[in-house]
Design a protein around this motif. Structure first.
Motif, PDB file in Angstrom:
ATOM      1  N   GLY A  48      48.931 -38.902 100.564  1.00  0.00           N
ATOM      2  CA  GLY A  48      47.553 -39.297 100.295  1.00  0.00           C
ATOM      3  C   GLY A  48      47.396 -40.787 100.119  1.00  0.00           C
ATOM      4  O   GLY A  48      47.752 -41.585 100.975  1.00  0.00           O
ATOM      5  N   THR A  49      46.874 -41.190  98.966  1.00  0.00           N
ATOM      6  CA  THR A  49      46.602 -42.608  98.707  1.00  0.00           C
ATOM      7  C   THR A  49      47.578 -43.177  97.685  1.00  0.00           C
ATOM      8  O   THR A  49      47.215 -43.972  96.825  1.00  0.00           O
ATOM      9  N   GLU A  50      48.831 -42.771  97.799  1.00  0.00           N
ATOM     10  CA  GLU A  50      49.859 -43.246  96.871  1.00  0.00           C
ATOM     11  C   GLU A  50      50.060 -44.751  96.944  1.00  0.00           C
ATOM     12  O   GLU A  50      49.841 -45.381  97.975  1.00  0.00           O
ATOM     13  N   LYS A  51      50.534 -45.292  95.829  1.00  0.00           N
ATOM     14  CA  LYS A  51      50.975 -46.686  95.751  1.00  0.00           C
ATOM     15  C   LYS A  51      52.477 -46.661  95.502  1.00  0.00           C
ATOM     16  O   LYS A  51      52.929 -46.149  94.482  1.00  0.00           O
ATOM     17  N   ILE A  52      53.240 -47.179  96.449  1.00  0.00           N
ATOM     18  CA  ILE A  52      54.695 -47.163  96.359  1.00  0.00           C
ATOM     19  C   ILE A  52      55.210 -48.587  96.262  1.00  0.00           C
ATOM     20  O   ILE A  52      54.776 -49.464  97.015  1.00  0.00           O
ATOM     21  N   ALA A  53      56.134 -48.831  95.334  1.00  0.00           N
ATOM     22  CA  ALA A  53      56.805 -50.125  95.228  1.00  0.00           C
ATOM     23  C   ALA A  53      58.234 -49.959  95.730  1.00  0.00           C
ATOM     24  O   ALA A  53      58.897 -48.956  95.457  1.00  0.00           O
ATOM     25  N   VAL A  54      58.705 -50.956  96.477  1.00  0.00           N
ATOM     26  CA  VAL A  54      60.069 -50.948  97.010  1.00  0.00           C
ATOM     27  C   VAL A  54      60.838 -52.081  96.342  1.00  0.00           C
ATOM     28  O   VAL A  54      60.423 -53.246  96.409  1.00  0.00           O
ATOM     29  N   VAL A  55      61.942 -51.737  95.673  1.00  0.00           N
ATOM     30  CA  VAL A  55      62.758 -52.745  94.999  1.00  0.00           C
ATOM     31  C   VAL A  55      64.199 -52.619  95.479  1.00  0.00           C
ATOM     32  O   VAL A  55      64.624 -51.591  96.005  1.00  0.00           O
ATOM     33  N   GLY A  56      64.958 -53.670  95.274  1.00  0.00           N
ATOM     34  CA  GLY A  56      66.364 -53.708  95.673  1.00  0.00           C
ATOM     35  C   GLY A  56      66.843 -55.141  95.659  1.00  0.00           C
ATOM     36  O   GLY A  56      66.046 -56.073  95.572  1.00  0.00           O
ATOM     37  N   LYS A  57      68.128 -55.314  95.763  1.00  0.00           N
ATOM     38  CA  LYS A  57      68.698 -56.655  95.730  1.00  0.00           C
ATOM     39  C   LYS A  57      68.359 -57.415  97.010  1.00  0.00           C
ATOM     40  O   LYS A  57      67.946 -56.815  98.013  1.00  0.00           O
TER      41      LYS A  57
END
Length: 253
Positions: free
Chosen positions: A27-36
């Motif tokens: 749907g209208t999710e908000k996803i954050a992508v983290v990593g080194k």
């Protein structure tokens, strides 16, 4: 709407950049992508945008995405306007497909950019000012307005606040994440700032070092009164989530 990334593997120069990335966006999710550094966060955004192809090419309906229909993406990064002499109004009207006409669609377009403009804290008369008169944080918000007016299905945010000072970054992130929620947009944010990720996301996708793999996907759930980014930072759950993400990233050292 369900968006899927399946077997997202990318190599360049004989080196793996992403390895078998699999996840869904609901749907209208908000996803954050983290990593080194070097984990492939920006590469993942470019795969979704369609500017970097996957090693294995599916029959896809959208750029880098499996979906039931064609997907339109829009990218917001550290913003530098090449045409700073233009006024905000001139810049925003460049995105209007009917800028030379005076019909209902153009009227609705102008109403929408007025609503977004004032919703992000600007005065109506500010749209007559040249872009050069605005600060870096204000220009980032103007760039988002222009992007929203193009009506993408998915907003891709590639560290758009990283060039701002800390106080401005907090304020601009709060404003932008709020307007994205109000407009019910699907969004994927790449950031090195764990607090920023937790303050805006519904889920956090944690990548391993290169070649990036999805090592964990953490769901974020705050009380209903903590809807804004700044509100979340003051909730007791915030430190718990921060420690969970920090602990996961520390395992790769």
């Amino acid at each position: 709407m369900l968006y899927q990334i399946k077997d997202g593997t990318v190599s360049a120069g004989g080196k793996g950049m992403l390895s078998h990335i699999d996840f869904e966006i609901h749907g209208t999710e908000k996803i954050a992508v983290v990593g080194k550094n070097g984990a492939g966060k920006t590469t993942l955004l470019n795969v979704i945008a369609g500017t970097i192809p996957l090693d294995r090419d599916d029959k896809r309906m959208g750029p880098g995405i499996l979906c039931s229909r064609k997907v339109v993406t829009g990218m917001l990064s550290q913003q530098v306007f090449a045409d700073e002499h233009r006024t905000v109004e001139e810049l925003l009207m460049l995105s209007c497909p009917l800028r030379d006409s005076f019909d209902r669609e153009r009227f609705e377009y102008e109403q929408e950019y007025d609503r977004l403009f004032t919703g992000l804290g600007f005065a109506k008369e500010d749209k007559k000012k040249p872009i050069s008169r605005f600060s870096g944080g204000e220009q980032t918000k103007i760039a988002l307005i222009r992007l929203l007016l193009e009506k993408p299905d998915i907003l891709l945010l590639d560290e758009p606040f990283s060039a701002l000072d800390y106080q401005t970054r907090l304020s601009v992130c709060d404003d932008i994440s709020s307007i994205i929620r109000q407009t019910h947009k699907t969004a994927i944010l790449v950031t090195h700032d764990l607090s920023e990720a937790i303050s805006v996301a519904d889920r956090i996708l944690i990548l391993s070092p290169r070649p990036g793999r999805v090592r964990k996907i953490l769901s974020i759930d705050f009380p209903k009164m903590c809807t804004r980014s700044l509100d979340r930072r003051n909730c007791p759950e915030f430190s718990t989530y921060f420690n969970m993400v920090w602990k996961e990233l520390k395992t790769y050292e």
